[in-house]
Design an enzyme around this catalytic site. Structure first.
Site, PDB file in Angstrom:
ATOM      1  N   SER A   1       0.832  -1.189   0.000  1.00 35.01           N
ATOM      2  CA  SER A   1       0.000   0.000   0.000  1.00 35.01           C
ATOM      3  C   SER A   1       0.880   1.257   0.000  1.00 35.01           C
ATOM      4  O   SER A   1       1.668   1.446  -0.925  1.00 35.01           O
ATOM      5  CB  SER A   1      -0.963  -0.038   1.190  1.00 35.01           C
ATOM      6  OG  SER A   1      -1.997   0.910   1.050  1.00 35.01           O
TER       7      SER A   1
ATOM      8  N   GLU B   1      -9.246  -6.088  -3.550  1.00 34.83           N
ATOM      9  CA  GLU B   1      -8.653  -4.967  -2.823  1.00 34.83           C
ATOM     10  C   GLU B   1      -9.707  -4.041  -2.222  1.00 34.83           C
ATOM     11  O   GLU B   1      -9.593  -3.580  -1.092  1.00 34.83           O
ATOM     12  CB  GLU B   1      -7.759  -4.149  -3.768  1.00 34.83           C
ATOM     13  CG  GLU B   1      -6.580  -4.886  -4.354  1.00 34.83           C
ATOM     14  CD  GLU B   1      -5.333  -4.791  -3.503  1.00 34.83           C
ATOM     15  OE1 GLU B   1      -5.413  -4.259  -2.386  1.00 34.83           O
ATOM     16  OE2 GLU B   1      -4.280  -5.252  -3.966  1.00 34.83           O
TER      17      GLU B   1
ATOM     18  N   HIS C   1      -7.666  -5.828   0.379  1.00 32.98           N
ATOM     19  CA  HIS C   1      -6.405  -5.127   0.582  1.00 32.98           C
ATOM     20  C   HIS C   1      -5.822  -5.545   1.934  1.00 32.98           C
ATOM     21  O   HIS C   1      -6.531  -5.563   2.939  1.00 32.98           O
ATOM     22  CB  HIS C   1      -6.707  -3.627   0.570  1.00 32.98           C
ATOM     23  CG  HIS C   1      -5.536  -2.716   0.540  1.00 32.98           C
ATOM     24  ND1 HIS C   1      -4.696  -2.594  -0.529  1.00 32.98           N
ATOM     25  CD2 HIS C   1      -5.092  -1.823   1.464  1.00 32.98           C
ATOM     26  CE1 HIS C   1      -3.786  -1.676  -0.279  1.00 32.98           C
ATOM     27  NE2 HIS C   1      -3.999  -1.195   0.938  1.00 32.98           N
TER      28      HIS C   1
END
Length: 506
Positions: free
Chosen positions: A182, A308, A403
């Site tokens: 990320s 995600e 995610h």
């Protein structure tokens, strides 16, 4: 294991458990407090007596963003500490080194989160390093009177520490892999273009971030950061650096959150594009052409997870109806929105599932697809993956492969709650791939995971190994048409000539 290590700074004593040495809370730079707030990191002072390294150092003051539970005892601006896990402190061991850069939107987290503990990876023959860096306005305020990119400079200082000290922890300073997820992946992408980071690492892994700019983001690069910085300074009284360095930490933290871009606006779907605090092109640490120049010529491993979006748009968070889907697809896909909606209409599942597909494709898959085109054109050596394993717990909660889903598998921190034997097998495989990449620059010794080439093959990490493509979901390819057929991304400037609104309309 002998847990006292002599470093250039001074002797430190860690602890050992299950054959893994743990050295926590090692200062890699001077505390960025008082007159050093919003300044580049200074070298850490040394010591002569044995320093205890058995507790994590404080993490940067934060209000949100940590993925897992931070094990630090407190938050403090004095946060520039790192941690080392290793099975040997023999300077002749020359183990591959893996340096973890945590995510959290440049707003939260730290190198001490329980889900990203380095013990399991260290047990596979690598020296693992994690660290804290300055976050939010503490790390990414950008203004000509103050400077910018302080958190990024912290990351470079941590890598410099690794070059100078990691041999004493069994590591090879000529075989360093940076890996991040990320915001950590975005950091890796920025480090790949920074002259100040050249030569400090030799492989790079970007997980769920670090791709090209979003096709739907029409703002100038850095515009949100500059606007947030101006608003932040005005909110705290509009003084200069000397005055603002005297503002209490708590006030800075609260103002940082206020202008971070994470506060939701009614009826709008927020994406990582809303975030304000992040690196900017300052012409020095980050060159003006950072967005277009070829990255450092090191082997790369890049990928994302299948769902995600479910980390950002939770079930029940919004009214997932057809009207909002129309708004979302129009914002994310622009002229391709009708084609995207037509494709979504053919898919099974709920409206929420369709939101997930469109969001994941626009924010993660398509930017990676664009990055592969850039890397192919520059002749880069790289590999790509998609993480598809759905644990029983994730199936039950409907977060699926959201995610961050791959992190506990990678670090071997699967709990007994919600995981089964198949998850343990997937964890062993992904760890083997990452360690092989850190060791050899390729994720498999037998080359069964092919390099990304004109065939566009990626590894699919699931219940059983497989292969696929980034555009397996045609929505990614549809949104990609917006990039290839539309106007080019505008280049940024060092500092704005006039105030910008910084208001996100997505």
């Amino acid at each position: 294991m002998h847990t006292i290590v002599e470093t250039r700074q001074g002797p430190i004593q860690g602890c050992a458990e299950d054959g893994i040495g743990r050295f926590f809370g090692i200062p890699y730079a001077a505390p960025p407090v008082g007159a050093l707030r919003w300044r580049p990191p200074d070298p850490a002072p040394g010591w002569t007596r044995v320093r205890q390294a058995t507790e994590f150092g404080p993490i940067c003051p934060q209000t949100a963003g940590a993925v897992f539970t931070p094990r630090a005892s407190r938050q403090d601006e004095d946060c520039l500490y790192l941690n080392v896990w290793t099975a040997t402190v023999d300077p002749q061991a020359k183990q591959p080194v893996m340096v973890w850069i945590h995510g959290g939107g440049y707003l939260g987290g730290g190198g001490c989160e329980d889900g990203t503990d380095g013990s399991a990876l260290a047990g596979l023959g690598v020296t693992v390093v994690s660290f804290n860096y300055r976050l939010g306005a503490f790390g990414y305020l950008a203004h000509p009177d103050f400077g910018s990119n302080f958190g990024l400079q912290d990351q470079i200082a941590a890598l410099q520490w690794v070059q100078q000290h990691i041999t004493q922890f069994g590591g090879d300073p000529e075989r360093v892999t940076v890996f991040g997820q990320s915001a950590g992946a975005h950091s890796v992408r920025t480090l790949l273009s920074s002259p100040s980071a050249a030569g400090l690492f030799h492989r790079a892994i970007l997980q769920s971030g670090g791709g090209e700019r979003f096709t739907f983001d029409a703002k100038q690069p850095g515009e949100r950061t500059y606007a947030a910085s101006q608003a932040f300074i005005a909110h705290l009284g509009g003084g200069g650096p000397q005055q603002l360095r005297q503002i209490p930490t708590e006030m800075v933290k609260q103002a940082s959150h206020l202008f971070s871009g994470v506060i939701p606006k009614r009826g709008r779907v927020h994406t990582p594009a809303n975030l304000a605090w992040m690196p900017v092109t300052d012409g020095d640490i980050v060159p003006a052409d950072a967005g277009t120049r070829p990255p450092a010529p090191v082997p790369l491993l890049l990928g994302y997870t299948h769902n995600e979006a479910r980390y950002f748009i939770k079930p029940g968070m919004l009214p997932y109806n057809r009207l909002l889907l129309w708004v979302l697809t129009k914002a994310l896909a622009g002229p391709q929105a009708r084609a995207v909606r037509s494709e979504l209409a053919t898919s099974a599942g709920s409206l929420y599932d369709r939101f997930d597909r469109a969001y994941t494709a626009a924010v993660f898959a398509e930017p990676l697809l664009a990055t592969t085109e850039r890397l192919l054109s520059s002749g880069h050596e790289f590999y790509c993956y998609r993480f598809d394993r759905v644990s029983p717990g994730a199936e039950k909660s409907d977060v699926r492969v959201q995610h961050t889903a791959e992190l506990r598998y990678l670090f071997g921190t699967l709990t007994t709650d919600g995981y089964d034997d198949v998850d343990q097998q997937v964890s062993a495989r992904i760890q083997a791939h990452w360690v092989a990449f850190a060791r050899d620059g390729a994720p498999t010794a037998d080359r069964s995971w092919p390099r990304y080439d004109d065939l566009a093959r990626i590894a699919v990490i699931a219940d059983t190994p497989g292969q696929g493509r980034i555009d397996d979901d045609p929505i990614a390819a549809l949104i990609h048409l917006r990039r290839t057929r539309g106007p080019g991304v505008r280049s940024g400037r060092k500092f704005p000539s006039r105030p910008a609104s910084g208001r996100e309309k997505l």
